[in-house]
Enzyme design. Structure first.
Site, short mmCIF file in Angstrom:
data_model
loop_
_atom_site.label_atom_id
_atom_site.label_comp_id
_atom_site.label_asym_id
_atom_site.label_seq_id
_atom_site.Cartn_x
_atom_site.Cartn_y
_atom_site.Cartn_z
N CYS A 121 0.83 -1.20 0.00
CA CYS A 121 0.00 0.00 0.00
C CYS A 121 0.86 1.26 0.00
O CYS A 121 1.37 1.68 1.04
CB CYS A 121 -0.93 -0.01 1.21
SG CYS A 121 -1.91 1.48 1.35
N CYS A 163 -0.38 4.09 2.19
CA CYS A 163 -0.13 3.93 3.63
C CYS A 163 1.33 4.20 3.98
O CYS A 163 1.63 4.78 5.01
CB CYS A 163 -0.44 2.51 4.09
SG CYS A 163 -1.93 1.81 3.40
N ASP A 164 2.25 3.73 3.14
CA ASP A 164 3.66 3.68 3.54
C ASP A 164 4.61 4.57 2.74
O ASP A 164 5.78 4.68 3.07
CB ASP A 164 4.16 2.23 3.45
CG ASP A 164 3.34 1.30 4.35
OD1 ASP A 164 2.92 1.76 5.43
OD2 ASP A 164 3.11 0.14 3.97
#
Ligand code: NAP
Length: 308
Positions: free
Chosen positions: A133, A136-137
């Site tokens: 993701c 997300c990261d």
């Protein structure tokens, strides 16, 4: 009293099914699943959901859908389903939190989850440089070099997104052609930070504590080289979440829940909508569309029960 409608999952399709069955006065009971809000919670800008000419952030769209479902009388349980019994009506649904719920109709909207390549080092470094993701990261890789695997729209989108942070993004793909849509390919190709490594497959993620590189084999020459990178993003598609249904529900050849074109499964009163039954379109709007269909079908099915 069994619930009239029990919905499993809180993505676009589940919430839409809740809005429609709620407005039909069926007091839907929705069990959220462990990823509340579904896949759009992991997205930034959603540019293609009709009605938002300037786009909307994925989590904001999901908050809106949740509020809209609750406005029409949806009861939401934050929990996840561990097992179901569809052998007789009312159907029984058991949750990890120890609840047992009965329902006359069940709408399955459990969605799909990111796929992994299946190399052991991928697991070893998960959360230590390996991710599925970018949204997300991505921010962890400011000024660093990263790699993305895949050749679909997700891989293009994640690569583009990662260039906001990374100094260089290498897109690794196992063929020389991409299945991604032309517009997404063109965007990635026009981005000077994105480099392409075609006909290539990752064989091993390497590093001491965290990811330091990926060993890559060229499938045409069989040559193995190591690409230095701090982040390794897997973007190779999704797996439908059907495990809890065991062999009680008929699946199609790709493992998605088989429906009859009207969201009906092989079990009367059990419907499926969204990414768990759609291997073809997998869009927020199509998930919402099939969620609406499942709700209308559940309503129609309940009417047939009333006439007995
Ligand atoms: P996808 O279209 O199924 O593409 C998966 C990619 O990963 C393919 O290029 C595939 O290679 C590759 N792949 C699969 N297994 C692999 C493995 N074990 N090792 C290496 N590579 C592997 O999945 P997706 O990109 O997630 O897209 C899913 C759907 O969502 C599509 O319909 C897409 O259009 C849509 N989507 C839309 C948007 C948008 O419009 N904003 C954004 C994201 C996704 P091959 O090509 O060789 O099979």
């Amino acid at each position: 009293m069994p619930h009239k409608v029990l919905i499993i999952g809180s993505g676009c399709s589940g919430y839409t099914a809740a809005i429609y069955t709620g407005r039909a006065n069926l007091s839907p009971f929705l069990i959220s699943g462990s990823e509340i809000g579904g896949q759009l919670m992991l997205t930034s800008d959603v540019e293609n959901f009709p009605g938002f000419p300037k786009g909307i952030m994925g989590p904001d769209l999901m908050d809106n859908l949740k509020a809209q479902a609750e406005r029409f009388g949806t009861t939401m349980l934050i929990d996840y389903v561990e097992s179901v019994d569809f052998s007789k009506s009312p159907y029984v649904v058991k949750t990890a939190g120890g609840k047992t719920e009965e329902a006359l109709t069940v709408i399955i909207s459990t969605g799909a989850t990111a796929k992994w390549i299946g190399i052991p080092s991928e697991k070893k470094f998960f959360g230590k440089g390996v991710s599925a993701c970018a949204v997300c990261d991505g921010a962890f890789y400011k000024g660093k070099e990263v790699a993305v695997v895949g050749g679909g729209d997700t891989a293009m989108e994640e690569s583009n997104f990662l260039t906001k942070f990374a100094s260089k993004v290498t897109l690794i793909h196992r063929r020389s052609e991409f299945r991604a849509s032309k517009i997404m390919q063109d965007r990635a190709k026009a981005n000077p930070k994105i480099h392409f490594m075609l006909d290539s497959v990752p064989e091993e993620v390497v590093g001491a504590e965290t990811v330091e590189g990926v060993k890559i084999r060229n499938v045409k020459t069989n040559q193995v080289s190591t690409l230095p990178c701090a982040g390794f993003f897997v973007a190779i598609g999704h797996q439908p979440n059907t495990k809890i249904f065991g062999n009680q529900i008929k699946l199609d050849a790709n493992g998605y829940i088989a429906t009859d074109g009207r969201t009906r499964t092989n079990i009367p009163g059990v419907f499926a909508c969204g990414d768990v039954m759609d291997s073809m379109y997998r869009q927020a709007i199509t998930a919402a569309g099939t969620g609406c269909m499942a709700a209308l079908e559940a309503e129609r099915y309940l009417e047939t029960l009333d006439h007995h």
